[in-house]
Design a protein around this motif. Structure first.
Motif, short mmCIF file in Angstrom:
data_model
loop_
_atom_site.label_atom_id
_atom_site.label_comp_id
_atom_site.label_asym_id
_atom_site.label_seq_id
_atom_site.Cartn_x
_atom_site.Cartn_y
_atom_site.Cartn_z
N ASP A 192 0.84 -1.21 0.00
CA ASP A 192 0.00 0.00 0.00
C ASP A 192 0.87 1.25 0.00
OD1 ASP A 192 -2.23 -1.56 0.02
OD2 ASP A 192 -2.61 -1.36 2.17
N GLY A 193 1.95 1.19 0.78
CA GLY A 193 2.86 2.33 0.84
C GLY A 193 3.51 2.59 -0.51
N LEU A 194 3.82 1.53 -1.24
CA LEU A 194 4.41 1.69 -2.57
C LEU A 194 3.42 2.38 -3.49
CD1 LEU A 194 6.79 0.97 -4.55
CD2 LEU A 194 5.37 -0.95 -5.24
N GLU A 195 2.15 1.95 -3.43
CA GLU A 195 1.13 2.55 -4.30
C GLU A 195 1.00 4.04 -4.01
OE1 GLU A 195 -0.44 1.13 -6.70
OE2 GLU A 195 0.32 -0.89 -6.36
N THR A 196 0.94 4.40 -2.73
CA THR A 196 0.80 5.81 -2.36
C THR A 196 1.99 6.61 -2.83
OG1 THR A 196 -0.45 5.14 -0.41
CG2 THR A 196 0.45 7.38 -0.42
N TRP A 197 3.19 6.03 -2.63
CA TRP A 197 4.42 6.73 -3.00
C TRP A 197 4.53 6.90 -4.52
CZ3 TRP A 197 8.93 4.36 -5.27
CH2 TRP A 197 10.00 5.25 -5.40
N LEU A 198 4.21 5.84 -5.26
CA LEU A 198 4.35 5.90 -6.71
C LEU A 198 3.43 6.94 -7.33
CD1 LEU A 198 4.67 2.19 -7.92
CD2 LEU A 198 6.40 3.98 -8.07
N GLN A 199 2.23 7.09 -6.78
CA GLN A 199 1.25 7.98 -7.39
C GLN A 199 1.75 9.42 -7.48
OE1 GLN A 199 -2.42 7.53 -5.23
NE2 GLN A 199 -2.66 5.39 -5.82
N GLY A 200 2.52 9.84 -6.49
CA GLY A 200 2.94 11.23 -6.50
C GLY A 200 4.43 11.40 -6.70
N ASN A 201 5.12 10.37 -7.20
CA ASN A 201 6.57 10.44 -7.24
C ASN A 201 7.11 10.69 -8.63
OD1 ASN A 201 9.48 9.07 -7.10
ND2 ASN A 201 8.84 9.75 -5.07
N ALA A 202 8.26 11.35 -8.68
CA ALA A 202 8.91 11.67 -9.95
C ALA A 202 9.41 10.42 -10.67
CB ALA A 202 10.07 12.63 -9.71
N VAL A 203 9.56 9.32 -9.95
CA VAL A 203 10.01 8.09 -10.58
C VAL A 203 9.08 7.69 -11.72
CG1 VAL A 203 10.24 5.59 -10.24
CG2 VAL A 203 11.30 7.16 -8.63
N MET A 204 7.79 7.86 -11.50
CA MET A 204 6.82 7.48 -12.53
C MET A 204 6.96 8.36 -13.77
SD MET A 204 5.12 4.83 -11.57
CE MET A 204 3.47 4.73 -12.22
N LYS A 205 7.16 9.64 -13.57
CA LYS A 205 7.32 10.53 -14.73
C LYS A 205 8.61 10.23 -15.47
CE LYS A 205 4.42 14.39 -13.29
NZ LYS A 205 4.32 15.84 -13.05
N ARG A 206 9.66 9.93 -14.73
CA ARG A 206 10.94 9.58 -15.36
C ARG A 206 10.80 8.29 -16.16
NH1 ARG A 206 16.03 8.01 -11.63
NH2 ARG A 206 17.38 7.09 -13.21
N THR A 207 10.13 7.30 -15.58
CA THR A 207 9.92 6.03 -16.27
C THR A 207 9.03 6.21 -17.48
OG1 THR A 207 10.06 4.95 -14.12
CG2 THR A 207 9.28 3.61 -15.94
N PHE A 208 7.98 7.03 -17.33
CA PHE A 208 7.07 7.32 -18.44
C PHE A 208 7.84 7.93 -19.61
CE2 PHE A 208 4.42 10.40 -20.70
CZ PHE A 208 3.36 9.60 -21.11
N ARG A 209 8.72 8.86 -19.30
CA ARG A 209 9.48 9.52 -20.37
C ARG A 209 10.30 8.50 -21.16
NH1 ARG A 209 11.71 12.93 -17.43
NH2 ARG A 209 13.85 12.23 -17.20
N GLN A 210 10.97 7.58 -20.45
CA GLN A 210 11.78 6.57 -21.12
C GLN A 210 10.92 5.67 -21.99
OE1 GLN A 210 14.12 4.54 -18.16
NE2 GLN A 210 15.00 6.40 -17.36
N ALA A 211 9.82 5.16 -21.43
CA ALA A 211 8.94 4.25 -22.18
C ALA A 211 8.29 4.97 -23.35
CB ALA A 211 7.88 3.66 -21.26
N ALA A 212 7.91 6.24 -23.16
CA ALA A 212 7.24 6.99 -24.22
C ALA A 212 8.17 7.26 -25.39
CB ALA A 212 6.70 8.32 -23.66
N ILE A 213 9.45 7.46 -25.12
CA ILE A 213 10.42 7.67 -26.20
C ILE A 213 10.59 6.38 -26.99
CG2 ILE A 213 12.88 8.04 -26.65
CD1 ILE A 213 12.80 10.17 -24.41
#
Length: 800
Positions: A662-683
């Protein structure tokens, strides 16, 4: 048994050679649809792969491309071209060999498509580009064999997935294509064979005589290793002695920055002026080529290097490999050791140099694993869908395709053999329209369906797609050049360049340079003779200690004594056992103690660097919610240390698996890690272009556009394919949550907490680790309030 043609037999005889058994097997079974050869370095593995092609091309009857060779490294392709030239010239074979990489000129690339050589040496990215052209069927129609060298290195990454998808396209153009995989280091041959084969066909495995075990030892010096750090500066006098005692030595490091520091310090101590070079991926191509050429000539006594020299370049005079810092991964260690002594049935020689006290334990564990041939490696998951999206766009560049036929081709790739039609259609829809939230924008309307086939909506977009082919995600870098000089020294990260002010010095290519300024996205420098530079933060993977190696260390801790360890390290572990406990594989050891006015919690998870960082973020979040006032944490491969204002009397509830998830879910939702990962996958998936006709986007431009896209999709289309891919990638890669899960399953919630009144021997080095991560919460507010009250009282302002 198939006899060698006479001119081949004469050539072997002239060299005083006889064909090795595995080379004969590869010749006898050349007609197999797929074949995987595992042979030791120096065992003629490359010749075994090419021998059937050379024999089939002997009569000069074949027109056009016959054999494709794919390697992970451009330098390896160039090396193979040089090595193939010898037998071809000696036997006067009518065979044309060329390489095609990112360094090949545009003119030569165009000519190769119109008039391909008999043997083409290339990389996964260049092959993907070749299959994207309309004339690919003409180029590939006669190809007979593909040789994938160092296949284990490709199989572990998205580059391998990209290669196998491209190979499925080539196979459709040349149904009789035969596949050959070559490797010296494989922990799971069956898994590699599954990836190489055309699913569901089997792929036989040829195992060569592995030869004698390597001669591996650990360097033990009079000066004990430091308690922390990764530079191993203490070892330089001893390593220089080893260089003097050997003809050529490769000195491997785990990061580029460490390699630069070590090379600099090595030169300062090199009173004999031994010729020593440096080689890593951030140096310019010219500099790397000069070092490689000097190695081939035998001009260098040593090269300080990184993973850029991990793979099969054949330098027969290398007689020693030195690994600075714990290898983190036994398979990588064996691969690097294979760089020494390219002679059949002669042992390779290597020396491990622990960078700090704990790495002594890790090096001994790695030595034991190497002797037992216990190679580590995690099972590969299903093929990543961002790579699949790119492949669909590549297929569209080559011309109209029928969706069912493309799906059938993709299903022949081992990593995608379980792909459902629904998952494929999701990727196809994304490539065609961008998905639900983006379908209104013309920019992402890329494919259209006409008469049952998909094609590019605008044929001119093919050029843009081709410019962005590839799966290697580059951190934004800037060229480094001397002022008023055209030649590049190499590259540094954009973030590092932004931290420099004129006059700052740093290391580049083994020399100290002075930062003068930024000119049109180029870092301009001048020469500087100072002795204490800043260090460039080169991008490169920080390897985490593998799960298998971590387990081996934990088993060592349960021994009664440690005769294999140096006395200083054995005494350290015994003192830890006397004062507290040593970690156990089946339990999480937690130590609680005060230090420097703070309450400290040392947690020994042995889950690796990324997993501990993720665990630290989740645990401090939970501690904050529980009013335990955490202030910050720091991590290593084996532990994390959290400090705060409130002692933790019982840490066990913090490790409840459900709460951690649950803590991971809460942390991921608002964390820059997701945006960084999104950028890599989107490219990779083609949603964002890194390269455009107007030039390459800067890191800030790519980040800005990807952040807007991420926020838009998260708000209006939270189930968008790219967000699902992002989550999968984040869990698997940057946060390494799989290792956290493995730790939780291994320990089943069992926590051993030891409450002490002082720092323990095993925890002490954690206080010396760099990279502390602050926690901004109630504890900092409380400290600020207390400090404010102290100041006001001192100033006599408490009554005002």
């Amino acid at each position: 048994m198939r006899d060698l043609p006479q001119r081949f037999q004469d050539w072997f005889d002239s060299k005083g050679w006889s064909i090795h058994p595995h080379q004969q097997v590869m010749l006898d079974r050349a007609g197999e649809p797929a074949l995987l050869l595992i042979a030791p370095t120096g065992g003629g593995k490359t010749l075994a792969g090419f021998l059937p092609s050379l024999v089939e091309l002997e009569d000069g009857a074949h027109e056009g491309l016959h054999t494709l060779y794919v390697s992970p490294l451009k330098a390896l392709a160039a090396d193979i071209k040089r090595n193939l030239g010898t037998p071809i010239a000696d036997m006067d074979l009518p065979i044309r060999v060329e390489d095609r990489t990112g360094d090949t000129s545009y003119t030569q690339k165009r000519r190769q498509r119109a008039d391909p050589p008999h043997i083409l040496l290339t990389t996964p990215e260049s092959l993907a580009l070749l299959v994207s052209y309309e004339d690919a069927p003409r180029m590939f129609k006669g190809v007979q064999r593909i040789i994938v060298d160092e296949i284990h290195a490709l199989a572990e990454s998205k580059r391998g997935d990209q290669l196998m998808l491209a190979l499925s396209r080539v196979q459709a153009m040349a149904p009789g294509l035969r596949r050959v995989g070559l490797s010296a280091t494989v922990e799971d041959p069956a898994a590699i064979a599954h990836q190489l084969a055309r699913h569901p066909d089997p792929c036989p495995i040829v195992m060569a005589d592995p030869g004698p075990d390597p001669d591996i030892s650990m360097l033990v010096t009079e000066e004990t290793p430091p308690w922390s750090g990764g530079g191993a500066k203490y070892s330089i006098p001893a390593v220089l002695d080893l260089v003097r005692q050997h003809s050529t030595t490769l000195i491997f490091h785990n990061t580029r920055a460490q390699a630069e520091i070590y090379f600099h310090n090595l030169w300062l101590a090199n009173e004999d002026s031994l010729p020593i070079g440096i080689h890593h991926g951030s140096l310019s191509r010219d500099q790397r080529s000069k070092v490689e050429a000097a190695m081939v000539r035998g001009d260098l006594r040593a090269i300080v290097c990184t993973g850029s020299l991990d793979l099969g370049i054949d330098w027969g005079d290398v007689d020693l490999v030195v690994q600075i810092g714990a290898p983190k991964n036994v398979k990588r260690l064996i691969q690097r050791i294979g760089r020494a002594n390219h002679r059949y049935n002669a042992p390779s020689k290597a020396v491990l140099v622990p960078a700090n006290r704990f790495e002594v334990v890790e090096c001994v564990a790695a030595l034991e694993a190497g002797r037992e041939h216990d190679l580590d490696g995690d099972p590969k998951g299903p093929g990543p869908r961002d790579v699949l999206c790119q492949h669909i766009l590549i297929a569209a560049c080559a011309g109209p395709f029928e969706a069912t036929e493309l799906f059938r081709q993709i299903k022949t790739v081992g990593a995608y053999s379980e792909l459902s039609r629904a998952a494929f259609d999701d990727c196809l829809e994304f490539c065609a329209t961008g998905g639900y939230a983006l379908r209104a924008y013309d920019k992402w309307q890329r494919l259209k369906e006409v008469d049952g086939t998909y094609r590019l909506r605008d044929p001119r977009s093919a050029a843009q797609i081709r410019m962005n082919i590839g799966t290697i995600y580059d951190v934004e870098t800037l060229k480094v050049r001397f002022r008023r000089a055209a030649q590049s020294l190499g590259e540094v990260e954009e973030a590092f360049a932004a931290s420099l002010t004129p006059g700052d010095t740093f290391l580049m290519g083994g020399q100290i340079v002075r930062y003068e300024g930024l000119n049109q996205m180029t870092v301009e420098v001048s020469r500087n003779k100072g002795r204490e530079p800043k260090v460039a933060t080169f991008y490169g993977t920080k390897f985490a200690t593998s799960t298998q190696l971590s387990q081996r260390i934990l088993r060592m801790f349960q021994q009664e004594r440690w005769p294999e360890l140096p006395p200083h390290t054995a005494q350290w572990l015994q003192l830890q056992r006397d004062v507290s406990k040593l970690p156990d594989a089946g339990r999480i050891l937690v130590e609680s103690f005060p230090h420097d006015g703070r309450a400290n919690l040392a947690i020994y998870g042995f889950a690796g660097l990324n997993a501990h960082r993720t665990l630290g973020l989740i645990l401090t979040q939970r501690m904050e919610a529980a009013g335990l006032n955490p202030l910050g944490f720091v991590v290593t491969d084996y532990a994390l240390l959290i400090w705060g204002l409130t002692p933790v009397a019982d840490a066990a509830p913090l490790f409840d698996p459900a709460n951690i998830r649950d803590g991971l879910e809460t942390w991921l939702q608002g964390n820059a890690v997701m945006k960084r990962t999104f950028r890599q996958a989107a490219i990779i998936a083609g949603l964002i272009d890194r390269n455009t006709r107007g030039g390459r986007k800067t890191g800030r431009q790519a980040t800005f556009s990807s952040d807007i896209l991420y926020d838009t999709l998260a708000k209006y289309d939270p189930d968008h394919l790219m967000l699902r891919i992002t989550r999968e990638e984040a869990m698997r890669g940057l946060v390494d949550f799989g290792r956290v899960e493995e730790m939780l399953q291994r320990t089943a919630g069992r926590v051993d907490q030891v409450n002490l009144d002082r720092v323990t021997p095993l925890a002490a080095p954690l206080f010396l680790e760099p990279g502390r991560i602050p926690v901004f919460g109630e504890a900092r507010e409380r400290l600020l309030q207390e400090k404010t009250e102290e100041l006001m009282q001192e100033a006599g302002l408490t009554d005002l």
